[in-house]
Design a protein around this motif. Structure first.
Motif, PDB file in Angstrom:
ATOM      1  N   LEU A   1      73.631  77.113  39.214  1.00  0.00           N
ATOM      2  CA  LEU A   1      73.333  75.872  39.926  1.00  0.00           C
ATOM      3  C   LEU A   1      72.913  76.211  41.350  1.00  0.00           C
ATOM      4  CD1 LEU A   1      76.527  73.892  38.834  1.00  0.00           C
ATOM      5  CD2 LEU A   1      74.226  73.587  37.886  1.00  0.00           C
ATOM      6  N   LYS A   2      71.921  75.460  41.851  1.00  0.00           N
ATOM      7  CA  LYS A   2      71.513  75.601  43.251  1.00  0.00           C
ATOM      8  C   LYS A   2      71.608  74.220  43.889  1.00  0.00           C
ATOM      9  CE  LYS A   2      67.990  77.431  46.366  1.00  0.00           C
ATOM     10  NZ  LYS A   2      66.944  78.444  46.562  1.00  0.00           N
ATOM     11  N   VAL A   3      72.442  74.112  44.900  1.00  0.00           N
ATOM     12  CA  VAL A   3      72.761  72.806  45.477  1.00  0.00           C
ATOM     13  C   VAL A   3      72.593  72.825  46.998  1.00  0.00           C
ATOM     14  CG1 VAL A   3      74.376  72.154  43.642  1.00  0.00           C
ATOM     15  CG2 VAL A   3      75.224  73.451  45.615  1.00  0.00           C
ATOM     16  N   THR A   4      72.432  71.644  47.548  1.00  0.00           N
ATOM     17  CA  THR A   4      72.499  71.485  49.001  1.00  0.00           C
ATOM     18  C   THR A   4      73.953  71.693  49.433  1.00  0.00           C
ATOM     19  OG1 THR A   4      70.757  69.823  48.811  1.00  0.00           O
ATOM     20  CG2 THR A   4      71.982  69.874  50.881  1.00  0.00           C
ATOM     21  N   ILE A   5      74.173  72.346  50.549  1.00  0.00           N
ATOM     22  CA  ILE A   5      75.545  72.536  51.042  1.00  0.00           C
ATOM     23  C   ILE A   5      76.173  71.148  51.223  1.00  0.00           C
ATOM     24  CG2 ILE A   5      77.001  73.567  52.823  1.00  0.00           C
ATOM     25  CD1 ILE A   5      74.579  75.401  53.508  1.00  0.00           C
ATOM     26  N   PRO A   6      77.314  70.885  50.559  1.00  0.00           N
ATOM     27  CA  PRO A   6      77.832  69.508  50.556  1.00  0.00           C
ATOM     28  C   PRO A   6      78.428  69.082  51.891  1.00  0.00           C
ATOM     29  CG  PRO A   6      79.368  70.973  49.438  1.00  0.00           C
ATOM     30  CD  PRO A   6      78.153  71.802  49.760  1.00  0.00           C
TER      31      PRO A   6
ATOM     32  N   SER B   1      69.181  76.225  51.971  1.00  0.00           N
ATOM     33  CA  SER B   1      69.366  75.904  53.395  1.00  0.00           C
ATOM     34  C   SER B   1      68.836  74.508  53.725  1.00  0.00           C
ATOM     35  CB  SER B   1      68.734  76.967  54.292  1.00  0.00           C
ATOM     36  OG  SER B   1      67.420  77.274  53.898  1.00  0.00           O
ATOM     37  N   GLY B   2      67.899  74.014  52.925  1.00  0.00           N
ATOM     38  CA  GLY B   2      67.517  72.601  52.973  1.00  0.00           C
ATOM     39  C   GLY B   2      66.926  72.094  54.264  1.00  0.00           C
ATOM     40  N   GLY B   3      66.454  73.014  55.114  1.00  0.00           N
ATOM     41  CA  GLY B   3      65.896  72.584  56.392  1.00  0.00           C
ATOM     42  C   GLY B   3      66.841  72.819  57.566  1.00  0.00           C
ATOM     43  N   TYR B   4      68.099  73.146  57.274  1.00  0.00           N
ATOM     44  CA  TYR B   4      69.004  73.541  58.364  1.00  0.00           C
ATOM     45  C   TYR B   4      68.532  74.880  58.945  1.00  0.00           C
ATOM     46  CZ  TYR B   4      72.600  70.290  56.476  1.00  0.00           C
ATOM     47  OH  TYR B   4      73.296  69.194  56.043  1.00  0.00           O
ATOM     48  N   SER B   5      68.775  75.103  60.229  1.00  0.00           N
ATOM     49  CA  SER B   5      68.504  76.419  60.809  1.00  0.00           C
ATOM     50  C   SER B   5      69.498  77.423  60.220  1.00  0.00           C
ATOM     51  CB  SER B   5      68.680  76.370  62.326  1.00  0.00           C
ATOM     52  OG  SER B   5      70.054  76.221  62.633  1.00  0.00           O
ATOM     53  N   THR B   6      69.191  78.711  60.377  1.00  0.00           N
ATOM     54  CA  THR B   6      70.076  79.747  59.824  1.00  0.00           C
ATOM     55  C   THR B   6      71.513  79.574  60.309  1.00  0.00           C
ATOM     56  OG1 THR B   6      68.192  81.239  60.037  1.00  0.00           O
ATOM     57  CG2 THR B   6      70.278  82.240  59.451  1.00  0.00           C
ATOM     58  N   ASP B   7      71.680  79.367  61.610  1.00  0.00           N
ATOM     59  CA  ASP B   7      73.030  79.276  62.179  1.00  0.00           C
ATOM     60  C   ASP B   7      73.807  78.103  61.601  1.00  0.00           C
ATOM     61  OD1 ASP B   7      72.453  81.466  63.682  1.00  0.00           O
ATOM     62  OD2 ASP B   7      72.101  80.377  65.560  1.00  0.00           O
ATOM     63  N   VAL B   8      73.151  76.951  61.519  1.00  0.00           N
ATOM     64  CA  VAL B   8      73.820  75.751  60.996  1.00  0.00           C
ATOM     65  C   VAL B   8      74.137  75.931  59.516  1.00  0.00           C
ATOM     66  CG1 VAL B   8      73.550  73.273  60.525  1.00  0.00           C
ATOM     67  CG2 VAL B   8      72.791  74.217  62.717  1.00  0.00           C
ATOM     68  N   ALA B   9      73.156  76.441  58.765  1.00  0.00           N
ATOM     69  CA  ALA B   9      73.362  76.656  57.326  1.00  0.00           C
ATOM     70  C   ALA B   9      74.517  77.629  57.087  1.00  0.00           C
ATOM     71  CB  ALA B   9      72.078  77.180  56.685  1.00  0.00           C
ATOM     72  N   ASN B  10      74.562  78.701  57.850  1.00  0.00           N
ATOM     73  CA  ASN B  10      75.634  79.690  57.687  1.00  0.00           C
ATOM     74  C   ASN B  10      77.006  79.095  58.008  1.00  0.00           C
ATOM     75  OD1 ASN B  10      74.019  81.789  56.807  1.00  0.00           O
ATOM     76  ND2 ASN B  10      73.694  82.619  58.852  1.00  0.00           N
ATOM     77  N   GLU B  11      77.080  78.312  59.079  1.00  0.00           N
ATOM     78  CA  GLU B  11      78.368  77.695  59.454  1.00  0.00           C
ATOM     79  C   GLU B  11      78.851  76.751  58.359  1.00  0.00           C
ATOM     80  OE1 GLU B  11      80.518  78.522  61.832  1.00  0.00           O
ATOM     81  OE2 GLU B  11      79.027  80.099  62.138  1.00  0.00           O
ATOM     82  N   LYS B  12      77.935  75.953  57.821  1.00  0.00           N
ATOM     83  CA  LYS B  12      78.300  75.008  56.757  1.00  0.00           C
ATOM     84  C   LYS B  12      78.705  75.758  55.485  1.00  0.00           C
ATOM     85  CE  LYS B  12      75.511  71.052  58.296  1.00  0.00           C
ATOM     86  NZ  LYS B  12      76.635  70.102  58.408  1.00  0.00           N
TER      87      LYS B  12
ATOM     88  N   GLU C   1      68.391  73.175  39.923  1.00  0.00           N
ATOM     89  CA  GLU C   1      68.402  72.858  41.358  1.00  0.00           C
ATOM     90  C   GLU C   1      68.103  71.382  41.622  1.00  0.00           C
ATOM     91  OE1 GLU C   1      66.466  74.237  45.656  1.00  0.00           O
ATOM     92  OE2 GLU C   1      65.425  74.776  43.812  1.00  0.00           O
ATOM     93  N   PRO C   2      69.144  70.551  41.644  1.00  0.00           N
ATOM     94  CA  PRO C   2      68.960  69.160  42.060  1.00  0.00           C
ATOM     95  C   PRO C   2      69.316  69.027  43.548  1.00  0.00           C
ATOM     96  CG  PRO C   2      70.995  69.427  40.794  1.00  0.00           C
ATOM     97  CD  PRO C   2      70.506  70.792  41.144  1.00  0.00           C
ATOM     98  N   GLU C   3      68.330  69.232  44.392  1.00  0.00           N
ATOM     99  CA  GLU C   3      68.561  69.223  45.846  1.00  0.00           C
ATOM    100  C   GLU C   3      68.869  67.814  46.334  1.00  0.00           C
ATOM    101  OE1 GLU C   3      65.957  69.854  49.971  1.00  0.00           O
ATOM    102  OE2 GLU C   3      65.315  70.870  48.142  1.00  0.00           O
ATOM    103  N   VAL C   4      69.904  67.680  47.149  1.00  0.00           N
ATOM    104  CA  VAL C   4      70.142  66.417  47.847  1.00  0.00           C
ATOM    105  C   VAL C   4      69.536  66.554  49.242  1.00  0.00           C
ATOM    106  CG1 VAL C   4      71.879  64.834  48.772  1.00  0.00           C
ATOM    107  CG2 VAL C   4      72.246  65.910  46.540  1.00  0.00           C
ATOM    108  N   ASP C   5      68.659  65.626  49.589  1.00  0.00           N
ATOM    109  CA  ASP C   5      67.978  65.656  50.884  1.00  0.00           C
ATOM    110  C   ASP C   5      69.017  65.620  52.010  1.00  0.00           C
ATOM    111  OD1 ASP C   5      66.559  65.056  53.236  1.00  0.00           O
ATOM    112  OD2 ASP C   5      65.059  63.884  52.159  1.00  0.00           O
ATOM    113  N   ILE C   6      68.953  66.608  52.914  1.00  0.00           N
ATOM    114  CA  ILE C   6      69.974  66.664  53.994  1.00  0.00           C
ATOM    115  C   ILE C   6      69.868  65.457  54.936  1.00  0.00           C
ATOM    116  CG2 ILE C   6      70.212  69.185  53.969  1.00  0.00           C
ATOM    117  CD1 ILE C   6      68.542  69.223  56.596  1.00  0.00           C
ATOM    118  N   ASN C   7      68.725  64.780  54.913  1.00  0.00           N
ATOM    119  CA  ASN C   7      68.543  63.620  55.794  1.00  0.00           C
ATOM    120  C   ASN C   7      68.889  62.293  55.116  1.00  0.00           C
ATOM    121  OD1 ASN C   7      67.487  65.205  57.997  1.00  0.00           O
ATOM    122  ND2 ASN C   7      65.664  65.486  56.750  1.00  0.00           N
ATOM    123  N   SER C   8      69.371  62.348  53.892  1.00  0.00           N
ATOM    124  CA  SER C   8      69.734  61.108  53.204  1.00  0.00           C
ATOM    125  C   SER C   8      70.920  60.444  53.901  1.00  0.00           C
ATOM    126  CB  SER C   8      70.105  61.393  51.749  1.00  0.00           C
ATOM    127  OG  SER C   8      70.695  60.235  51.181  1.00  0.00           O
ATOM    128  N   PRO C   9      70.808  59.147  54.229  1.00  0.00           N
ATOM    129  CA  PRO C   9      71.949  58.455  54.846  1.00  0.00           C
ATOM    130  C   PRO C   9      73.129  58.333  53.872  1.00  0.00           C
ATOM    131  CG  PRO C   9      70.140  56.915  54.409  1.00  0.00           C
ATOM    132  CD  PRO C   9      69.621  58.286  54.116  1.00  0.00           C
TER     133      PRO C   9
END
Length: 295
Positions: free
Chosen positions: A212-217, A239-250, A176-184
């Motif tokens: 593999l466990k990844v941030t939704i690209p 889900s990386g901090g996204y709300s359920t609805d946003v994470a599901n849509e992505k 699991e190499p998470e990419v921070d969802i707030n990274s510019p």
């Protein structure tokens, strides 16, 4: 390795529930669940309460193998029981859900735009106990914040090095190499990460399989090549901090990528809900995440 569990994780329809908040994030998880910090004293009480929360989730009729393939546990949860069975046995025998264990010890300080894992000094002992407790696989997390090639290479190198130790113990590692969802530089980080992961996958031996466990690209279907790789059992998304609805849509935009959500699974659950309310809220979350995972 349990072949039936392997086949379920590789080919099953559904998602993986992440129930592995550890020491540092437990007060926050409890607070979101409606249990404020001033309502318990000391770590023992805190861990008792979080085990009650996890037990309530796992024993709920909504926590169903029709939708949920596996569950990731915290080490304390692995060593505790649900209705007289160790948690992993309860999941496997009563629920038909595959148990995983979080094995990392948290994150090191940021360097080169990333946070590596702290050294896992007792990994061999943990893996021995995981086998005793009938755990199928493990999970370990690093975080990427900047598109720094050296940093990203170090993250993936460390993940696969530890992953090989886990494979040697007969377990399947979730890398699991998470990419921070707030990274510019999120999209650029993901491009670099994908290239590094592919390099490692291509060098794995005959019986060396990973998840593999990844941030939704940011770019939909960026990880399709990883999902289709013969060495990859399954690719799951946090889900990386996204709300359920946003994470599901992505998630829906990415074919073959399934969820492994933690906060997005439990965000509407509360200690003060009746069982009926709790089960209904959990069922809604489970069904929504399932639909996003199979789309």
């Amino acid at each position: 390795m349990n072949q039936a569990q392997f086949d379920k994780i590789k080919n099953g329809k559904g998602f993986i529930a992440a129930l592995d908040q550890s020491g540092g994030s437990t007060p926050k998880a409890l607070a979101l669940y409606g249990v404020p910090e001033d309502s318990y004293s000391g770590e023992d009480e805190m861990f008792d309460l979080v085990h009650q929360m996890r037990t309530r989730i796992i024993t709920s009729p909504a926590f169903d193998s029709k939708y949920i393939l596996g569950a990731i546990l915290f080490e304390q949860t692995m060593d505790r029981k649900i209705e007289g069975l160790y948690t992993a046995d309860y999941l496997a025998e009563k629920k038909g859900i595959v148990p995983f264990l979080k094995v990392d010890k948290g994150l090191a300080e940021e360097s080169n735009g990333v946070q590596l894992m702290k050294p896992i000094t007792d990994l061999d002992e943990t893996l021995r106990r995981a086998n005793e407790r009938h755990i199928f696989g493990t999970k370990m997390r690093s975080v990427i914040k900047e598109a720094n090639e050296e940093g990203i290479k170090a993250v993936v190198d460390q993940q696969f090095e530890v992953g090989k130790q886990i494979i040697a113990a007969g377990l399947v590692p979730i890398i699991e190499p998470e990419v921070d969802i707030n990274s510019p530089e999120k999209e650029k980080c993901e491009e670099l990460l994908k290239a590094e992961i592919l390099r490692h996958l291509d060098n794995l031996g005959e019986n060396e399989d990973v998840m593999l466990k990844v941030t939704i690209p940011t770019k939909a279907n960026l990880y399709k090549e990883l999902i289709d790789h013969p060495k990859v059992v399954r690719v799951v998304a946090l889900s990386g901090g996204y709300s359920t609805d946003v994470a599901n849509e992505k998630l829906k935009e990415n074919n073959g990528l399934i969820a492994s959500f933690s906060r997005a699974l439990s965000q509407d659950l509360n200690a003060n809900q009746t069982d009926e309310e709790f089960n209904a809220a959990l069922e809604n979350a489970v069904k929504d995440i399932y639909e996003a995972s199979i789309s």
